[in-house]
Scaffold this motif. Structure first.
Motif, PDB file in Angstrom:
ATOM      1  N   ASP A  99       0.846  -1.192   0.000  1.00 60.48           N
ATOM      2  CA  ASP A  99       0.000   0.000   0.000  1.00 60.48           C
ATOM      3  C   ASP A  99       0.879   1.239   0.000  1.00 60.48           C
ATOM      4  O   ASP A  99       1.548   1.530   0.997  1.00 60.48           O
ATOM      5  N   LYS A 101      -0.610   4.268  -0.935  1.00 65.15           N
ATOM      6  CA  LYS A 101      -1.522   5.408  -0.917  1.00 65.15           C
ATOM      7  C   LYS A 101      -1.337   6.294   0.304  1.00 65.15           C
ATOM      8  O   LYS A 101      -1.440   7.516   0.210  1.00 65.15           O
ATOM      9  N   THR A 102      -1.077   5.705   1.453  1.00 63.19           N
ATOM     10  CA  THR A 102      -0.872   6.463   2.686  1.00 63.19           C
ATOM     11  C   THR A 102       0.596   6.558   3.057  1.00 63.19           C
ATOM     12  O   THR A 102       0.923   7.003   4.157  1.00 63.19           O
ATOM     13  N   SER A 108      -4.581  -0.978   6.617  1.00 69.54           N
ATOM     14  CA  SER A 108      -5.869  -1.104   5.968  1.00 69.54           C
ATOM     15  C   SER A 108      -6.200  -2.569   5.718  1.00 69.54           C
ATOM     16  O   SER A 108      -5.318  -3.373   5.401  1.00 69.54           O
ATOM     17  N   GLN A 113      -7.199  -0.624  -1.183  1.00 66.96           N
ATOM     18  CA  GLN A 113      -6.165   0.241  -0.643  1.00 66.96           C
ATOM     19  C   GLN A 113      -4.781  -0.135  -1.161  1.00 66.96           C
ATOM     20  O   GLN A 113      -3.871   0.693  -1.142  1.00 66.96           O
TER      21      GLN A 113
END
Length: 127
Positions: A99, A101-102, A108, A113
């Motif tokens: 992941d 994205k963050t 998540s 995600q």
């Protein structure tokens, strides 16, 4: 682009243990979270465990809490899933995912995600 390669799957008897590894390569200079999912035949892919970029946060599905442990070694760009007290219901193809994205700050359980996925490794637990 990130490539994830999983190893460690196999056949184990109920009550046994297994450790899965997921080696990441490519865009690994930025931080990222990692997760493990599994999919049994005829069923949807389901969340198993997740870990944030530095291992400070972990999150487990209720079905595996107390039995599975997710960890990571950033020096090796590798995530692990240690599975203890395995049950036949744990039989599935296990997938590693990354992941970005963050930037891996949080964790998540949502499939969407995750940006990159490994090829999957089969885990079979016999009774």
């Amino acid at each position: 682009q990130v490539q994830l390669v999983e190893t460690g799957g196999g056949l184990v008897q109920a009550g046994g243990s297994l450790r899965l590894s997921c080696a990441a390569s490519g865009r690994t200079l930025s931080t990222y979270g990692m997760g493990w999912f599994r999919q049994a035949p005829g069923k949807e892919r389901e969340f198993v465990a997740a870990i944030n970029w530095n291992g400070g946060i972990t999150y487990y599905a209720d079905s595996v809490k107390g039995r599975f442990t997710i960890s990571r070694d950033n020096a090796k760009n590798t995530a692990y899933l240690r599975m203890n007290s395995l049950k036949p219901e744990d039989t599935a193809v296990y997938y590693c995912a990354a992941d970005y994205k963050t930037l891996g700050v949080g964790v998540s359980s949502r499939l969407e995600q995750y940006d990159y996925w490994g090829q999957g490794t089969q885990v079979t637990v016999s009774s």
